[in-house]
Design an enzyme around this catalytic site. Structure first.
Site, PDB file in Angstrom:
ATOM      1  N   GLU A 191       1.010  -1.169  -0.074  1.00 40.14           N
ATOM      2  CA  GLU A 191       0.033  -0.063  -0.032  1.00 40.14           C
ATOM      3  C   GLU A 191       0.980   1.354  -0.057  1.00 40.14           C
ATOM      4  O   GLU A 191       0.793   1.975   0.988  1.00 40.14           O
ATOM      5  CB  GLU A 191      -0.812   0.133   1.356  1.00 40.14           C
TER       6      GLU A 191
ATOM      7  N   GLU B 140      -5.992  -8.638   0.258  1.00 41.98           N
ATOM      8  CA  GLU B 140      -6.789  -8.005   1.314  1.00 41.98           C
ATOM      9  C   GLU B 140      -8.097  -7.945   0.966  1.00 41.98           C
ATOM     10  O   GLU B 140      -8.251  -7.068   0.303  1.00 41.98           O
ATOM     11  CB  GLU B 140      -6.137  -7.063   2.046  1.00 41.98           C
TER      12      GLU B 140
END
Ligand code: IFM
Length: 439
Positions: free
Chosen positions: A161, A342
């Site tokens: 991320e 995720e």
């Protein structure tokens, strides 16, 4: 509503994801220092002990096995491996070798992330991702990791991320280093892009030097489905498109094309990025509704829809409808295989967790039917853990943790997910049972 059996591809991998700092305990890094500053963590907690996963990983992976998981995404902690610049800690490298072997012994495929939010203190002290040397420094760490871990059958993730690290750390000031500065945000973003390239290049070099078959390497993106507050308002629509490009697309476009973008829309070729992306890791949780009347870059958000359920603490709306278009956009734009690295919800309402998983998997299936090459789905997270600024007040685990005793207790959602894995998809009956009477 009528349902039908949704059977996933035969080689589809099911599992869960976690990260070192959120679970291990005992880390000394940029986050452990940040946690000490009063007011930074909502419940005043810290990750000093967290889930004690550093000592309990074997038991935790036994649980993952019992729950049917076939893949597990975890991160290795840079601050343990390189506690001082250029000095490698062999015993910590040995620890992670044991983590990998433990997964392989249980027939669980390891997906290993090199960087998941936390930085070594020495790297923090040199301004981390704002330092022009940061890409090379990260590349050296990746090379060391490849020298040690390439003997195992692994999937590699470079940086988790990057846009979250860049924006929460440099634009909104919620994560370390806590800046609120647009230019710093861009600098950090671009240095992480270069760092991803350096890491991928060095990992590949090590595999070549050892005569090993190249592994799969990818960055992992946090993606958000940007929607205009008013679909008939041209400015709202333009803003949603602008933010989609800035947050979701620009970084990965750079990684795939090898061109580091600049603010003028031009760019500079950066050769280490060539061949740096074998697949794209996507972390999706929610949508973001944006209005041209609000200053999004200053943190102003449109009000939440009161009819939608939400993730506790973080207040993210449950919006499975955003999952399909966002997955599809990555496939259409880059034609790279996708791992859904995720997806999940923090909640103590376990029925909501079950609805969340099933409704999102329905959207994944739509993409698979559209011939998107999706290789696997990983729930965030195997266990409850330290949810950064939320501390322990957000419960993402399939498995609950009693932090006083460190006892693990599988939630019903864990068993439901085990059934999904056993069936390699969603049966009509399961969808009916979990989703009936919702909305
Ligand atoms: O817990 C985080 C994880 O570290 C990164 N992706 C989002 C999760 C939920 O907030």
């Amino acid at each position: 509503m009528g349902y039908r059996n949704l059977e996933f591809p035969d080689d589809f991998l099911w599992g869960s994801a976690a990260s070192a700092h959120q679970t291990e305990g005992g880390n000394h890094n940029s986050w452990s220092e940040w946690e000490k500053i009063p007011g930074k963590i909502k419940d005043g907690s810290n990750a000093d002990i967290a889930c004690d996963h550093y000592n309990r990983y074997k038991d935790d992976f036994d649980l993952a096995k019992e729950l049917g998981h076939q893949i597990h995404r975890f991160s290795i902690e840079w601050s343990r491996i390189e506690p001082n610049q250029g000095r490698w800690n062999d015993s910590e490298l040995g620890h992670y070798e044991s983590v990998i072997k433990t997964l392989l012994e249980r027939n669980i495929k390891p997906m290993m992330t090199l960087h998941h939010f936390a930085n070594p203190i020495w790297f923090r002290d040199m301004d981390a991702w704002l330092n022009p040397e940061s890409p090379e420094l990260f590349g050296k760490y990746a090379r060391k990791a490849a020298e040690v871990f390439s003997k195992y059958n692994l999937i590699w993730n470079t940086i988790n991320e990057p846009m979250v690290v860049a924006t929460l750390g440099h634009l909104f000031g919620e994560f370390p280093p806590g800046y609120k500065d647009f230019n710093k945000t861009i600098t950090a973003t671009m240095n992480m892009l270069k760092a991803h390239g350096q890491a991928a290049m060095n990992i590949r070099e090590v595999y070549d030097e050892k005569g090993l078959e190249q592994p799969l390497i990818a960055p992992v993106l946090s993606v958000s489905y940007f929607m205009p507050a008013n679909a008939d308002n041209k400015e709202d629509v333009e803003l949603a498109n602008y933010l989609d490009n800035l947050y979701n697309q620009e970084w990965i476009r750079g990684a795939v094309t090898g061109i580091i973008p600049d603010l003028d829309g031009n760019g500079e070729r950066y050769t280490p990025l060539e061949n740096s992306v074998d697949f794209i890791g996507l972390n999706y949780y929610s949508r973001q509704v944006v209005s041209s009347e609000l200053d999004y870059l200053a943190g102003e958000m449109a009000p939440r829809n009161p009819n939608l359920e939400r993730c506790e603490g973080l207040d993210w709306e449950v919006y499975p409808q955003g999952y399909y278009p966002i997955i599809k956009s990555y496939w259409d734009n880059y034609r790279k295989p996708i791992f859904l690295t995720e997806n999940g919800i923090g909640t103590l309402d376990d029925m909501l967790k079950q609805r969340y998983i099933v409704s999102h998997l329905q959207q994944v299936y739509r993409a698979i039917e559209d011939k998107v090459d999706i290789r696997g789905y990983l729930v965030w997270s195997l266990t409850d853990n330290f949810e950064w600024t939320q501390g322990y007040s957000s419960h993402f685990g399939l498995v609950e943790i009693d932090y006083k005793t460190q006892e693990r207790h599988s939630r019903n959602s864990a068993f439901m997910y085990r059934d999904i894995i056993r069936n390699n998809g969603l049966t009509e009956e399961l969808q009916q049972r979990i989703l009936s009477n919702w909305r």
